[in-house]
Design a protein around this motif. Structure first.
Motif, PDB file in Angstrom:
ATOM      1  N   GLY A   1       4.469 -18.470  -0.074  1.00 23.30           N
ATOM      2  CA  GLY A   1       3.252 -18.100   0.638  1.00 23.30           C
ATOM      3  C   GLY A   1       2.086 -17.934  -0.297  1.00 23.30           C
ATOM      4  N   GLU A   2       1.026 -17.389   0.244  1.00 24.51           N
ATOM      5  CA  GLU A   2      -0.196 -17.169  -0.523  1.00 24.51           C
ATOM      6  C   GLU A   2      -0.133 -15.877  -1.337  1.00 24.51           C
ATOM      7  OE1 GLU A   2      -2.663 -19.453  -0.616  1.00 24.51           O
ATOM      8  OE2 GLU A   2      -1.314 -20.666   0.610  1.00 24.51           O
ATOM      9  N   VAL A   3       0.642 -14.909  -0.888  1.00 27.19           N
ATOM     10  CA  VAL A   3       0.729 -13.610  -1.560  1.00 27.19           C
ATOM     11  C   VAL A   3       1.680 -13.724  -2.741  1.00 27.19           C
ATOM     12  CG1 VAL A   3       1.320 -11.168  -1.269  1.00 27.19           C
ATOM     13  CG2 VAL A   3       0.270 -12.433   0.618  1.00 27.19           C
ATOM     14  N   GLU A   4       1.275 -13.164  -3.872  1.00 27.21           N
ATOM     15  CA  GLU A   4       2.085 -13.194  -5.088  1.00 27.21           C
ATOM     16  C   GLU A   4       3.382 -12.398  -4.884  1.00 27.21           C
ATOM     17  OE1 GLU A   4       3.843 -13.708  -8.473  1.00 27.21           O
ATOM     18  OE2 GLU A   4       2.016 -14.804  -7.949  1.00 27.21           O
ATOM     19  N   PRO A   5       4.538 -13.062  -4.902  1.00 26.91           N
ATOM     20  CA  PRO A   5       5.796 -12.362  -4.621  1.00 26.91           C
ATOM     21  C   PRO A   5       6.169 -11.322  -5.680  1.00 26.91           C
ATOM     22  CG  PRO A   5       6.221 -14.632  -5.251  1.00 26.91           C
ATOM     23  CD  PRO A   5       4.747 -14.498  -5.113  1.00 26.91           C
TER      24      PRO A   5
ATOM     25  N   THR B   1       0.064  -6.788   1.647  1.00 22.50           N
ATOM     26  CA  THR B   1       0.099  -7.119   3.066  1.00 22.50           C
ATOM     27  C   THR B   1       0.571  -8.560   3.208  1.00 22.50           C
ATOM     28  OG1 THR B   1      -2.190  -7.864   3.062  1.00 22.50           O
ATOM     29  CG2 THR B   1      -1.792  -5.563   3.664  1.00 22.50           C
ATOM     30  N   ALA B   2       1.087  -8.864   4.354  1.00 26.04           N
ATOM     31  CA  ALA B   2       1.502 -10.227   4.667  1.00 26.04           C
ATOM     32  C   ALA B   2       1.418 -10.417   6.169  1.00 26.04           C
ATOM     33  CB  ALA B   2       2.930 -10.484   4.191  1.00 26.04           C
ATOM     34  N   PRO B   3       0.995 -11.585   6.596  1.00 23.21           N
ATOM     35  CA  PRO B   3       0.908 -11.823   8.037  1.00 23.21           C
ATOM     36  C   PRO B   3       2.293 -12.007   8.654  1.00 23.21           C
ATOM     37  CG  PRO B   3       0.297 -13.788   6.832  1.00 23.21           C
ATOM     38  CD  PRO B   3       0.523 -12.710   5.812  1.00 23.21           C
TER      39      PRO B   3
ATOM     40  N   VAL C   1      10.009 -10.020  15.359  1.00 22.20           N
ATOM     41  CA  VAL C   1       9.033 -10.164  14.288  1.00 22.20           C
ATOM     42  C   VAL C   1       9.374 -11.439  13.531  1.00 22.20           C
ATOM     43  CG1 VAL C   1       8.095  -9.157  12.176  1.00 22.20           C
ATOM     44  CG2 VAL C   1       8.756  -7.675  14.072  1.00 22.20           C
ATOM     45  N   GLU C   2       8.405 -12.325  13.443  1.00 26.38           N
ATOM     46  CA  GLU C   2       8.597 -13.588  12.739  1.00 26.38           C
ATOM     47  C   GLU C   2       7.624 -13.658  11.575  1.00 26.38           C
ATOM     48  OE1 GLU C   2       7.929 -16.525  15.722  1.00 26.38           O
ATOM     49  OE2 GLU C   2       9.800 -16.082  16.753  1.00 26.38           O
ATOM     50  N   ALA C   3       8.102 -14.159  10.473  1.00 26.14           N
ATOM     51  CA  ALA C   3       7.267 -14.296   9.285  1.00 26.14           C
ATOM     52  C   ALA C   3       7.096 -15.770   8.959  1.00 26.14           C
ATOM     53  CB  ALA C   3       7.918 -13.569   8.119  1.00 26.14           C
ATOM     54  N   ARG C   4       5.959 -16.074   8.375  1.00 25.45           N
ATOM     55  CA  ARG C   4       5.667 -17.464   8.023  1.00 25.45           C
ATOM     56  C   ARG C   4       6.112 -17.809   6.610  1.00 25.45           C
ATOM     57  NH1 ARG C   4       0.757 -16.074  11.109  1.00 25.45           N
ATOM     58  NH2 ARG C   4       0.962 -17.189  13.066  1.00 25.45           N
ATOM     59  N   ASP C   5       6.343 -16.798   5.776  1.00 20.22           N
ATOM     60  CA  ASP C   5       6.701 -17.068   4.387  1.00 20.22           C
ATOM     61  C   ASP C   5       7.625 -15.983   3.849  1.00 20.22           C
ATOM     62  OD1 ASP C   5       5.128 -14.839   3.749  1.00 20.22           O
ATOM     63  OD2 ASP C   5       3.387 -16.045   3.251  1.00 20.22           O
ATOM     64  N   VAL C   6       7.995 -16.112   2.580  1.00 18.24           N
ATOM     65  CA  VAL C   6       8.959 -15.209   1.968  1.00 18.24           C
ATOM     66  C   VAL C   6       8.462 -13.768   1.951  1.00 18.24           C
ATOM     67  CG1 VAL C   6       8.152 -15.712  -0.391  1.00 18.24           C
ATOM     68  CG2 VAL C   6      10.456 -14.803  -0.025  1.00 18.24           C
ATOM     69  N   VAL C   7       7.204 -13.552   1.592  1.00 17.85           N
ATOM     70  CA  VAL C   7       6.690 -12.188   1.530  1.00 17.85           C
ATOM     71  C   VAL C   7       6.690 -11.556   2.918  1.00 17.85           C
ATOM     72  CG1 VAL C   7       4.625 -10.803   1.064  1.00 17.85           C
ATOM     73  CG2 VAL C   7       5.369 -12.523  -0.586  1.00 17.85           C
TER      74      VAL C   7
ATOM     75  N   LEU D   1       8.876  -8.259   3.782  1.00 19.04           N
ATOM     76  CA  LEU D   1       8.194  -7.057   4.272  1.00 19.04           C
ATOM     77  C   LEU D   1       8.611  -6.714   5.700  1.00 19.04           C
ATOM     78  CD1 LEU D   1       4.622  -7.445   2.755  1.00 19.04           C
ATOM     79  CD2 LEU D   1       6.467  -5.917   2.013  1.00 19.04           C
ATOM     80  N   ALA D   2       8.853  -7.725   6.533  1.00 20.23           N
ATOM     81  CA  ALA D   2       9.338  -7.465   7.895  1.00 20.23           C
ATOM     82  C   ALA D   2      10.723  -6.823   7.839  1.00 20.23           C
ATOM     83  CB  ALA D   2       9.371  -8.758   8.702  1.00 20.23           C
ATOM     84  N   ALA D   3      11.594  -7.334   6.967  1.00 19.73           N
ATOM     85  CA  ALA D   3      12.943  -6.761   6.824  1.00 19.73           C
ATOM     86  C   ALA D   3      12.865  -5.331   6.319  1.00 19.73           C
ATOM     87  CB  ALA D   3      13.782  -7.623   5.879  1.00 19.73           C
ATOM     88  N   ALA D   4      12.021  -5.086   5.317  1.00 21.54           N
ATOM     89  CA  ALA D   4      11.865  -3.726   4.788  1.00 21.54           C
ATOM     90  C   ALA D   4      11.301  -2.791   5.856  1.00 21.54           C
ATOM     91  CB  ALA D   4      10.959  -3.749   3.556  1.00 21.54           C
ATOM     92  N   SER D   5      10.367  -3.293   6.656  1.00 23.73           N
ATOM     93  CA  SER D   5       9.785  -2.484   7.733  1.00 23.73           C
ATOM     94  C   SER D   5      10.833  -2.118   8.781  1.00 23.73           C
ATOM     95  CB  SER D   5       8.635  -3.232   8.402  1.00 23.73           C
ATOM     96  OG  SER D   5       7.598  -3.442   7.493  1.00 23.73           O
ATOM     97  N   ARG D   6      11.693  -3.084   9.127  1.00 21.41           N
ATOM     98  CA  ARG D   6      12.755  -2.782  10.091  1.00 21.41           C
ATOM     99  C   ARG D   6      13.685  -1.701   9.538  1.00 21.41           C
ATOM    100  NH1 ARG D   6      12.154  -8.423  11.253  1.00 21.41           N
ATOM    101  NH2 ARG D   6      13.650  -8.980   9.636  1.00 21.41           N
ATOM    102  N   LEU D   7      14.001  -1.782   8.239  1.00 20.02           N
ATOM    103  CA  LEU D   7      14.845  -0.743   7.634  1.00 20.02           C
ATOM    104  C   LEU D   7      14.152   0.614   7.713  1.00 20.02           C
ATOM    105  CD1 LEU D   7      16.226  -2.602   4.496  1.00 20.02           C
ATOM    106  CD2 LEU D   7      17.442  -2.078   6.611  1.00 20.02           C
TER     107      LEU D   7
END
Length: 152
Positions: free
Chosen positions: A42-46, A68-70, A82-88, A92-98
């Protein structure tokens, strides 16, 4: 939840302190890591996201910064997803669910200076300290014992 834990731990452990390697910094290994998990860069630095999450999990050597990540939230067949477009976004979605499930505090960083491996504390009372009692815990307990006996 198991998939979320696995993804978060795999991402946090892309840096190996003991071996001195960093998957994110190696373009070939990073591309392989992404491909294995069917994720897009993605665009965000992993590396910055990884450092922030490692700091949140208790790594005293990691520097936290706002990240942040979309993500996209959809409702399909009556179920929100929750669907993510990239790795970040995926991490972050997985961490948020936890976090929402009250399990984020079980993601921990081994305190051994030569390890710093991320692990999930499955102990009943959330008291696990070491990534492995057989390796890091045993090494630290032996070191502490030697110091105590030397003082006598």
């Amino acid at each position: 939840m198991t998939e979320d834990v696995t993804l978060v731990l795999d991402f946090l452990n892309t840096v190996d302190v003991e071996a001195g390697t960093d998957v994110i910094e190696d373009p070939v290994r990073w591309a392989g890591w992404l491909a294995e998990r069917d994720l897009a860069p993605g665009e965000v630095e992993p590396a910055a996201v990884r450092a922030t999450l490692r700091a949140a999990a208790g790594d005293p050597t990691a520097a936290a910064a706002p990240v942040t990540a979309p993500v996209l939230v959809t409702v399909t067949e009556g179920t929100p997803k929750v669907e993510a477009r990239d790795v970040v976004g995926a991490v972050l979605a997985a961490a948020s669910r936890l976090a929402v499930l009250g399990s984020w505090d079980r993601v921990k960083i081994c305190p051994a200076d030569d390890c710093r491996w991320a692990f999930y504390d499955r102990s009943r009372n959330h008291s696990r300290t070491w990534c492995s009692m057989q390796v890091c815990g045993n090494r630290e307990k032996a070191r502490a014992w030697r110091e105590r006996t030397r003082e006598r």
